[in-house]
Design an enzyme around this catalytic site. Structure first.
Site, short mmCIF file in Angstrom:
data_model
loop_
_atom_site.label_atom_id
_atom_site.label_comp_id
_atom_site.label_asym_id
_atom_site.label_seq_id
_atom_site.Cartn_x
_atom_site.Cartn_y
_atom_site.Cartn_z
N ASP A 277 1.50 1.38 0.15
CA ASP A 277 0.01 1.62 0.42
C ASP A 277 -0.81 2.04 -1.08
O ASP A 277 0.12 2.37 -1.82
CB ASP A 277 -0.13 2.87 1.18
CG ASP A 277 -1.33 3.09 1.74
OD1 ASP A 277 -1.96 2.09 1.91
OD2 ASP A 277 -1.64 4.30 2.26
N HIS B 279 -4.60 -6.42 -3.73
CA HIS B 279 -3.52 -6.89 -3.05
C HIS B 279 -2.56 -7.86 -3.64
O HIS B 279 -1.36 -8.07 -3.74
CB HIS B 279 -4.14 -7.85 -1.73
CG HIS B 279 -4.77 -6.78 -0.75
ND1 HIS B 279 -4.04 -5.48 -0.49
CD2 HIS B 279 -5.97 -6.79 -0.04
CE1 HIS B 279 -5.00 -4.83 0.49
NE2 HIS B 279 -5.86 -5.59 0.65
N LEU C 253 20.81 -9.18 -1.30
CA LEU C 253 19.87 -8.29 -0.63
C LEU C 253 19.42 -8.85 0.53
O LEU C 253 19.09 -10.14 0.48
CB LEU C 253 18.65 -7.99 -1.74
CG LEU C 253 17.60 -7.32 -1.31
CD1 LEU C 253 18.01 -5.61 -1.17
CD2 LEU C 253 16.25 -7.28 -2.08
C1 IPE Z 1 0.14 1.00 6.18
O1 IPE Z 1 -0.95 1.48 5.35
C2 IPE Z 1 0.27 -0.20 6.60
C3 IPE Z 1 0.98 -1.14 5.50
C4 IPE Z 1 1.18 -0.81 4.23
C5 IPE Z 1 1.06 -2.54 5.69
P1 IPE Z 1 -2.42 1.55 6.01
O2 IPE Z 1 -3.29 1.76 4.84
O3 IPE Z 1 -2.83 0.36 7.12
O4 IPE Z 1 -2.29 2.98 6.84
P2 IPE Z 1 -3.36 3.90 7.07
O5 IPE Z 1 -4.43 3.24 7.87
O6 IPE Z 1 -3.83 4.55 5.98
O7 IPE Z 1 -2.75 4.89 8.25
C1 IPE Z 2 -1.93 -1.50 1.61
O1 IPE Z 2 -2.70 -0.97 0.63
C2 IPE Z 2 -1.70 -2.99 1.88
C3 IPE Z 2 -1.89 -3.35 3.41
C4 IPE Z 2 -1.99 -2.38 4.11
C5 IPE Z 2 -1.90 -4.65 3.67
P1 IPE Z 2 -4.02 -0.59 1.18
O2 IPE Z 2 -5.02 -1.72 1.35
O3 IPE Z 2 -4.18 0.03 2.65
O4 IPE Z 2 -4.94 0.29 0.34
P2 IPE Z 2 -5.78 1.80 0.35
O5 IPE Z 2 -4.98 2.53 1.42
O6 IPE Z 2 -6.92 1.22 0.76
O7 IPE Z 2 -5.75 2.19 -0.90
MG MG Z 3 -4.01 2.08 3.03
#
Ligand code: IPE
Ligand code: IPE
Ligand code: MG
Length: 257
Positions: A24, A41, A135
């Site tokens: 995240d 991303h 792995l």
């Molecule tokens: C969790 O992250 C999902 C992934 C990392 C793929 P999110 O960014 O979607 O989670 P929330 O919405 O903050 O709970």
């Molecule tokens: C995690 O990073 C990637 C996915 C959920 C695909 P985020 O896109 O949720 O990044 P933040 O939480 O907005 O910083």
């Molecule tokens: Mg996120």
């Protein structure tokens, strides 16, 4: 020096067999640089490569990465599309390298929602690497912990209906066999980057006794040193599985407080 060697030895001896990561913070990483979220991303994909290599080098057996949750479809459509394109491109460009590194790939989640092209890449990546012995890299895509439990319940209901299983035979052990990852060691260490302290519908069934570790680091910045810090924290924990300290490690001083 002796202390450092002792600490390193402890980490090596108590390495998690299975690490799961909620990757995240990509969006925030980009926002901090006044870049579009998608740049985060792309940078996150580079962190995946780094961490996969680091896990393989350290002898971790299984790495499960949360790449796209069943709730991430709620994001703006252009972001979802860019994520899907990134999956396809990353799979296409990385599969040769992963195969050469003896990595075995697996995908978990409900893949019917993905494009036929992406589904095809996933199946081909699994087939190509099926016999690798290094792995095991599990990618959770359109995955949700609740979906996993429900799909297990549905398949159990089918088996009960067909007379292959008795209702009384549905124990935690049998249920487990219907869930994703059933053939792999249970997750030892859960890492979430990006500072949030929640599970966000990741592996709900499988995390029952997993050690939880939360890092402030945003996923695109996460590197081998951060992985080592998480593994060191894991090595210092005592896993009791419901027992007392005395039972798990006889002879250690008991804290009476
Ligand atoms: C969790 O992250 C999902 C992934 C990392 C793929 P999110 O960014 O979607 O989670 P929330 O919405 O903050 O709970
Ligand atoms: C995690 O990073 C990637 C996915 C959920 C695909 P985020 O896109 O949720 O990044 P933040 O939480 O907005 O910083
Ligand atoms: Mg996120």
């Amino acid at each position: 020096m002796a202390d450092e060697v002792a600490a390193l030895t402890m980490v090596r001896d108590r390495l998690p067999r299975h690490v799961v990561i909620v990757m995240d913070g990509n969006g925030r990483w980009a926002q901090q640089r006044a870049l579009p979220r998608t740049a985060g991303h792309r940078e996150g994909a580079k962190a995946v490569r780094r961490v996969v290599e680091a896990c393989a080098e350290r002898g971790i057996e299984v790495l499960t990465l949360f790449a796209f949750s069943s709730e991430n479809w709620r994001r703006p459509r252009p972001e979802v599309e860019i994520l899907m394109n990134l999956f396809v491109r990353t799979l296409r460009s990385e599969i040769r390298r992963l195969d050469a590194a003896n990595v075995r790939m697996r995908f978990i989640g409900d893949h019917r929602a993905f494009s036929p092209t992406l589904q095809d890449y996933m199946v081909k990546a699994e087939q190509r690497t099926a016999h690798n012995t290094g792995l095991t890299l599990v990618i959770a895509a359109n995955y949700g912990g609740r979906w996993d439990i429900v799909q297990a319940a549905q398949r159990i209901a089918e088996d009960v209906g067909a007379g292959r299983l008795q209702p009384g035979g549905v124990t935690p052990e049998t249920f487990h066999r219907y869930t994703s990852l059933a053939d792999l060691p249970e997750p030892d260490l859960f890492i979430r980057t990006g500072g949030e302290q929640r599970i966000s519908n990741f592996l709900l069934w499988q995390l029952a006794y997993t050690e939880l570790y939360f890092s402030e680091r945003l996923w695109p910045d996460f590197d081998a040193a951060d992985l080592d810090t998480a593994c060191a924290a894991f090595a210092s924990r005592q896993r009791r599985f419901g027992q007392t300290s005395e039972q798990v490690a006889p002879g250690t001083p008991v804290d009476d407080a």
